[in-house]
Design an enzyme around this catalytic site. Structure first.
Site, short mmCIF file in Angstrom:
data_model
loop_
_atom_site.label_atom_id
_atom_site.label_comp_id
_atom_site.label_asym_id
_atom_site.label_seq_id
_atom_site.Cartn_x
_atom_site.Cartn_y
_atom_site.Cartn_z
N GLU A 1 0.80 -1.13 0.02
CA GLU A 1 0.11 0.01 0.11
C GLU A 1 1.02 1.29 0.07
O GLU A 1 2.01 1.11 0.32
CB GLU A 1 -0.95 0.17 1.32
N LYS B 1 -6.57 10.15 0.62
CA LYS B 1 -6.44 8.53 1.50
C LYS B 1 -7.60 7.73 0.71
O LYS B 1 -8.63 8.12 0.98
CB LYS B 1 -6.57 8.64 2.72
N VAL C 1 -5.58 -0.35 2.87
CA VAL C 1 -5.90 -1.87 2.75
C VAL C 1 -7.09 -2.22 1.52
O VAL C 1 -6.73 -3.06 0.69
CB VAL C 1 -5.99 -2.38 3.79
N ASP D 1 -18.77 3.48 13.00
CA ASP D 1 -17.49 3.44 12.25
C ASP D 1 -16.63 1.98 12.23
O ASP D 1 -15.95 1.74 13.19
CB ASP D 1 -16.47 4.44 13.12
N SER E 1 -14.25 -0.07 9.42
CA SER E 1 -13.30 0.09 8.16
C SER E 1 -14.03 -0.94 7.12
O SER E 1 -14.56 -1.70 7.26
CB SER E 1 -12.07 -0.32 8.50
N ALA E 2 -13.84 -0.08 5.89
CA ALA E 2 -14.10 -0.81 4.72
C ALA E 2 -13.34 -1.87 4.61
O ALA E 2 -13.55 -3.07 3.51
CB ALA E 2 -14.01 0.13 3.48
N ASP E 3 -12.17 -2.11 5.04
CA ASP E 3 -10.93 -3.04 4.82
C ASP E 3 -11.86 -4.62 5.09
O ASP E 3 -11.42 -5.38 4.56
CB ASP E 3 -9.74 -2.87 5.88
N LYS F 1 -5.15 -3.00 13.82
CA LYS F 1 -4.50 -1.81 14.62
C LYS F 1 -5.03 -1.94 16.17
O LYS F 1 -6.21 -2.07 16.46
CB LYS F 1 -4.86 -0.50 13.63
#
Length: 303
Positions: free
Chosen positions: A24, A85, A105, A137, A139-141, A158
């Protein structure tokens, strides 16, 4: 048509059927200051090459999707200002409007799959943020792992996230979560957590076989390979817990939301640990790149 350019090195690797590892670019543009970001980007690429694979750092530059960056492009990106981003939601818009963006990611997985690259090394994935029951909230990951067939090597999620909820979402989405060398799910800057990993595989060949078997079964999505940080580079979880809590409280008081949350927290933790978190981050990214190269070689040799 998609405006896509493969570097000379990646073009040759694809033609020859060589092992390739996607990397990335947000670690370059949003992860650390110049010139350290450039030094780390070069080192991670060198780590992949040293293990016998070809690195493919991915980014959108002036509306073109680049699969692999040459030395000049890497240096220019390391000094660029106002770089977007990019995730699944805004990647196409950035390309369509001629923008420049670094891939997260999710966006890196999309680009890697588009280019025929099956393995991707990163630091840690995004996931369910603490307090997500109120903020939603997530993440789209996680959804990308459920639909895009790329094996992602990371040091877990994380540590700023709600890791337990992150694992629950991954399970619901049918994403294999494979710990390497231990039964515990790694906690990014720390080797262990209180959470057991759903699966364990210590041999890159087994992980490569599992990747191929998912394709054979017609299962969508990729695999998350949770590779713990090297023991000599970790920061103990009990040391980090109050620091992360303080950073979270600071973010709440400052009204930080959305995409700004993760970079804010990482910067705040960097400050509170007097730089130790970044040193650990670099170590785990390099470690993941090396392990990803081994998986990529197994996929090449027995594909």
């Amino acid at each position: 048509m998609i405006p896509i350019v493969r570097s000379d090195e990646v073009t040759t690797a694809l033609a020859e059927g060589a092992a390739i590892v996607a990397l990335e670019s947000t670690i370059i543009t949003h992860g650390m200051p110049h010139p350290q970001n450039l030094e780390v980007a070069r080192q991670v690429e060198a780590d992949v090459r040293a293990k016998g694979a070809v690195p493919a750092t991915i980014a959108v530059i002036d509306g073109t999707l680049h699969i692999g960056l040459n030395a000049d492009q890497l240096e220019a990106l390391s000094q660029a200002k106002g770089v977007a981003k990019l995730s699944r939601a805004d990647m196409a818009a950035c390309i369509a409007t001629g923008g420049t963006g670094a891939t997260t990611v999710a966006a890196t997985m999309i680009a890697a799959h588009l280019a025929g690259i099956h393995v991707f090394a990163t630091g840690g994935i995004g996931g369910v943020h603490r307090g997500a029951e109120n903020s939603f909230d997530i993440s789209a990951d996680l959804m990308e792992l459920a639909q895009t067939p790329v094996t992602v090597v990371a040091a877990g999620a994380k540590a700023i996230l709600d890791v337990a909820k992150t694992l629950e979402v991954l399970e619901t989405q049918g994403v294999p979560v494979i710990a390497v060398g231990q039964d515990m799910f790694p906690a990014f800057w720390s080797r262990g957590s209180k959470l057991k990993a759903p699966l364990r595989m210590d041999d890159p060949a087994d992980i490569a076989r599992a990747h191929r078997m998912r394709a054979a079964l017609g299962l969508p999505g990729g695999q998350l390979v949770a590779n713990p940080i090297p023991a000599d580079a970790e920061i103990a979880a009990e040391t980090l817990a109050p620091i992360i809590a303080q950073a979270q409280n600071d973010a709440t008081r400052a009204g930080i939301t959305g995409k700004s949350v993760t970079p804010y927290l990482l910067q705040r933790i960097f400050e509170l640990t007097e730089g130790a978190s970044l040193t650990a981050n670099i170590a785990l990214v390099r470690n993941n790149a090396q392990f990803a190269a081994q998986i990529a070689i197994e996929l090449r040799d027995k594909g």
